[in-house]
Scaffold this active site. Structure first.
Site, mmCIF file in Angstrom:
data_model
loop_
_atom_site.group_PDB
_atom_site.id
_atom_site.type_symbol
_atom_site.label_atom_id
_atom_site.label_comp_id
_atom_site.label_asym_id
_atom_site.label_seq_id
_atom_site.Cartn_x
_atom_site.Cartn_y
_atom_site.Cartn_z
ATOM 1 N N ASP A 1 -2.634 5.514 -3.112
ATOM 2 C CA ASP A 1 -2.728 4.857 -1.808
ATOM 3 C C ASP A 1 -4.123 4.994 -1.190
ATOM 4 O OD1 ASP A 1 -1.385 3.692 0.599
ATOM 5 O OD2 ASP A 1 -1.956 5.613 1.493
ATOM 6 N N GLU B 1 -4.454 1.069 -5.253
ATOM 7 C CA GLU B 1 -4.177 0.279 -4.051
ATOM 8 C C GLU B 1 -5.455 0.270 -3.228
ATOM 9 O OE1 GLU B 1 -2.787 -0.670 0.109
ATOM 10 O OE2 GLU B 1 -3.664 1.208 -0.515
HETATM 11 C C1 OTU Z 1 -2.010 1.696 2.743
HETATM 12 O O1 OTU Z 1 -2.553 0.472 3.165
HETATM 13 C C2 OTU Z 1 -0.497 1.593 2.828
HETATM 14 O O2 OTU Z 1 -0.030 0.593 1.978
HETATM 15 C C3 OTU Z 1 -0.103 1.371 4.247
HETATM 16 O O3 OTU Z 1 1.266 1.129 4.394
HETATM 17 C C4 OTU Z 1 -0.542 2.579 5.022
HETATM 18 O O4 OTU Z 1 -0.335 2.345 6.390
HETATM 19 C C5 OTU Z 1 -2.004 2.944 4.795
HETATM 20 O O5 OTU Z 1 -2.433 2.822 3.450
HETATM 21 C C6 OTU Z 1 -2.242 4.378 5.166
HETATM 22 O O6 OTU Z 1 -1.564 5.233 4.270
HETATM 23 O O7 OTU Z 1 -4.793 -0.663 5.578
HETATM 24 O O8 OTU Z 1 -2.927 -2.399 6.018
HETATM 25 O O9 OTU Z 1 -8.035 -1.272 3.353
HETATM 26 O O10 OTU Z 1 -6.535 -0.449 1.192
HETATM 27 O O11 OTU Z 1 -4.987 1.324 1.926
HETATM 28 C C7 OTU Z 1 -2.838 -1.644 4.865
HETATM 29 C C8 OTU Z 1 -6.962 -0.402 3.476
HETATM 30 C C9 OTU Z 1 -3.933 -0.664 4.745
HETATM 31 C C10 OTU Z 1 -5.958 -0.700 2.433
HETATM 32 C C11 OTU Z 1 -4.717 0.078 2.456
HETATM 33 C C12 OTU Z 1 -3.897 0.320 3.640
#
Ligand code: OTU
Length: 649
Positions: free
Chosen positions: A286, A328
């Site tokens: 993540d 991700e």
């Molecule tokens: C991820 O997403 C998760 O999928 C989200 O559900 C979380 O809220 C977040 O991390 C924190 O844990 O901003 O709108 O550029 O790469 O990491 C989703 C940021 C997010 C993304 C992504 C983030």
């Protein structure tokens, strides 16, 4: 000293501390063999990160001991899986994998509930399941599971760690791969480490980025972008209780971990092994773009962020070689690709395909989508995309402005249009979405909404407009049809297969109302799902197409990860591409418009593709021309000619 000798020295140091009876075991032999091959590369990576610490040797020895512990505890069925995967290391590139993502509680109430629904997965043909974060989190401030209080405990409302292990085993028995999240950039402020840090324990204070000084915070902030601007300005949160500033890239209760401290790496590697041994086959990394920070930089996708992930990978390769990493990184396409590699993340989400597909739906013009497939689809050997239409997050318009510019599209204004379109503000829009993290300073915005609501089904159902409904069902099929055929693992956000609509109830829930992503994290409606068995219902029309698509995808090796050949033609609304198998080609044509589009067979013949085609989704035969209904996608297979030969040049 060279890394190989260094590694030998560490190995000997550790071996001397292991009790003799353990060293006689087959597990030790297995472990030792792997260490001999794989410890040196791990040390090289760790040296880059932590080589200057005085206790580097001790740190390495501790890690090796952790690994041995992990190998000892690894269940036998996973040891067997390790062996199987070592023989077939690129298993995830095949067309035989179809994924699904669920929140355990929303889908089935509990882990036992998920186990009970294995037949539903099988009915749909799903054999890769991502159970979204199911770890213990605070009840309110949990960011949908992404603010973890304890990586070793399952959220008590849905079951126990034993239930998770049982689910993993049952998945394994049914040929389903388990995917879990590794939320490594941050923990909840309620995690034990954060609690200790708050109580002034220096060892744990060093796990995070905690500052007394506002000036230092400001200095960092000058280079950072706001990820969750609705929750706060800047990337730091002031804590009244400790009267200090804490680095919080996302919500204020999500404390960023400090990977400059090797104790953090060690602690998280331990948590990772725990998850591997619970039965994880793919670990979703993540928010990886943020894991390494350096003053004066934007602290995103820094070179050492890659070193950290590669080090985790090298570590996992020794204990749990069956486990692959999925990246991700929802960032610029140039950066997305940097995380992909067999020695880093063999799998990666494909946010560009997702965003440009929705873009093409709004504009009725697939040129940006076509260009992104053309220029940005190729991946390194032995890696694969994970393609998705929707997930639990927002849709961000992550295409490159230069790419858009070359097609005469102004990125800034186009994003504005797309946001207007998908929030339904644009006149005549079929979409019913909501803005997410609208930034008044920059005009930036992302989109929330379920696939069905964004594709026009909500509008169609509310207005009882049969044509809108038919178009919406076609649009959903088109979007999924692309990810089923382009190559890579397609992910179904469960509920999309029955057309789940937005759930606006979140706006009345005090723990959720500020986060519009909850609108598309709807509860699975099993009564609605039952209607998939009643011919003519929306659910049946959609579900049967999903079933057909999974079945057909799995049966055609042309759809595995590999080359995509874009078909050039003169129809503005049609996207066409070919996927080649050994003896034949599959041709996919998608109509991005409200009108019937006709393609002459000439268009295909010019490229050397035969005379007679069969759409394997509907079994229609096309001979003289190919007629596409509004928003229709066809998967064409070249038929044998009358002499019984394959019509291929
Ligand atoms: C991820 O997403 C998760 O999928 C989200 O559900 C979380 O809220 C977040 O991390 C924190 O844990 O901003 O709108 O550029 O790469 O990491 C989703 C940021 C997010 C993304 C992504 C983030």
């Amino acid at each position: 000293m060279d890394q190989q000798m260094y590694s030998q020295m560490i190995l000997e140091g550790v071996t001397s501390t292991i009790p003799r009876n353990q060293k006689k075991s087959r597990r030790w032999e297995l472990f030792y063999n792997r260490l001999e091959r794989k410890l040196a590369p791990l040390i090289t990576l760790l040296y880059e990160l932590y080589g200057s610490s005085v206790d580097f040797n001790e740190f390495l020895k501790d890690l090796v001991i952790e690994m041995w512990q992990g190998v000892k505890e690894r269940p036998r069925y996973l040891i067997n899986l390790d062996r199987k995967r070592e023989e077939d290391p690129h298993w995830y590139t095949g067309q035989d994998i179809v994924g699904g993502i669920i929140y355990v509680d929303l889908f089935a109430g509990s882990l036992q509930g998920v186990i009970d629904h294995i037949p539903y997965f099988k009915e749909l043909g799903i054999n890769y399941i991502h159970l979204m974060p199911l770890y213990k989190t605070p009840i309110h401030e949990n960011d949908g599971g992404y603010a973890v209080e304890n990586y070793r405990e399952v959220n008590p409302a849905i079951g126990t760690m034993d239930d998770l292990r049982e689910a993993a085993r049952k998945f394994n028995k049914n040929g389903i791969s388990l995917v879990l999240d590794f939320i490594l950039n941050h923990t909840s402020d309620q995690h034990d480490w954060a609690k200790r840090a708050r109580h002034g324990d220096a060892y744990y204070e060093n796990f995070y980025f905690i500052f007394d000084n506002r000036l230092e915070v400001d200095e960092y902030n000058r280079h950072l972008r706001d990820i969750f601007p609705e929750s706060r300005e800047g990337s730091f949160s002031y804590r009244e209780d400790i009267r200090k500033w804490v680095w919080t890239t996302f919500n204020s209760y999500q404390w960023d971990l400090n990977y400059r401290n090797h104790e953090v790496f060690k602690a998280m590697a331990r948590e990772m092994l725990f998850l591997a041994n619970a039965g994880t086959e793919v670990l979703r990394f993540d928010a990886i773009a943020f894991v390494w920070k350096e003053k004066g930089t934007r602290c995103e996708s820094l070179p050492k962020a890659h070193t950290v992930i590669k080090a985790f990978k090298a570590f996992a390769a020794i204990v749990a070689p069956a486990m692959e990493f999925k990246s991700e990184a929802i960032v610029h396409p140039d950066e997305v690709i940097q995380y992909v590699g067999k020695d880093e993340c063999a799998l990666s989400y494909n946010p560009l395909l997702m965003a440009t597909s929705w873009e093409a739906l709004a504009t009725r013009d697939p040129k940006l989508l076509r260009q992104s497939i053309y220029h940005r689809y190729v991946l390194p050997e032995a890696t694969s995309w994970v393609n998705y239409v929707r997930c639990h997050d927002d849709i961000g318009w992550t295409f490159d402005d230069g790419d858009a510019e070359s097609l005469g599209i102004n990125g800034y204004f186009h994003r504005k249009f797309l946001n207007e379109f998908y929030t339904g503000r644009f006149l005549g829009s079929f979409a019913r979405g909501l803005p997410f993290q609208e930034n008044e300073k920059t005009g930036d915005c992302r989109i929330s909404g379920t696939c069905a609501s964004l594709a026009g089904l909500e509008k169609g159902v509310v207005l009882q407009d049969e044509q809108e409904i038919t178009f919406a069902l076609n649009k959903i099929t088109l979007l999924y049809g692309l990810i089923f055929t382009l190559g890579g693992i397609p992910l179904i956000y469960m509920g999309d297969e029955i057309g789940l609509l937005n759930d606006y109830a979140y706006s009345r829930d005090s723990a959720k109302h500020t986060d519009s992503r909850w609108v598309h994290r709807a509860q699975m409606d099993w009564e609605k799902a039952e209607r998939r068995k009643l011919p003519g219902t929306i659910e049946e029309r959609l579900f049967s197409r999903f079933r057909k698509m999974t079945e057909m995808r799995k049966s055609e090796s042309a759809f595995s990860m590999g080359t995509v050949r874009i078909i050039d033609h003169e129809h503005d609304h049609i996207l066409g591409f070919a996927r080649h198998a050994e003896l034949y080609a599959m041709i996919v044509l998608a109509n991005f418009s409200d009108n019937v589009q006709t393609m002459t067979k000439n268009d295909l013949q010019l490229m050397g593709y035969g005379y007679i085609f069969r759409d394997i989704l509907t079994d229609r035969i096309f001979q003289d021309e190919i007629v596409l209904e509004p928003w229709e996608i066809v998967w064409l297979k070249q038929e044998l000619d009358y002499a019984g030969k394959l019509e291929i040049s």
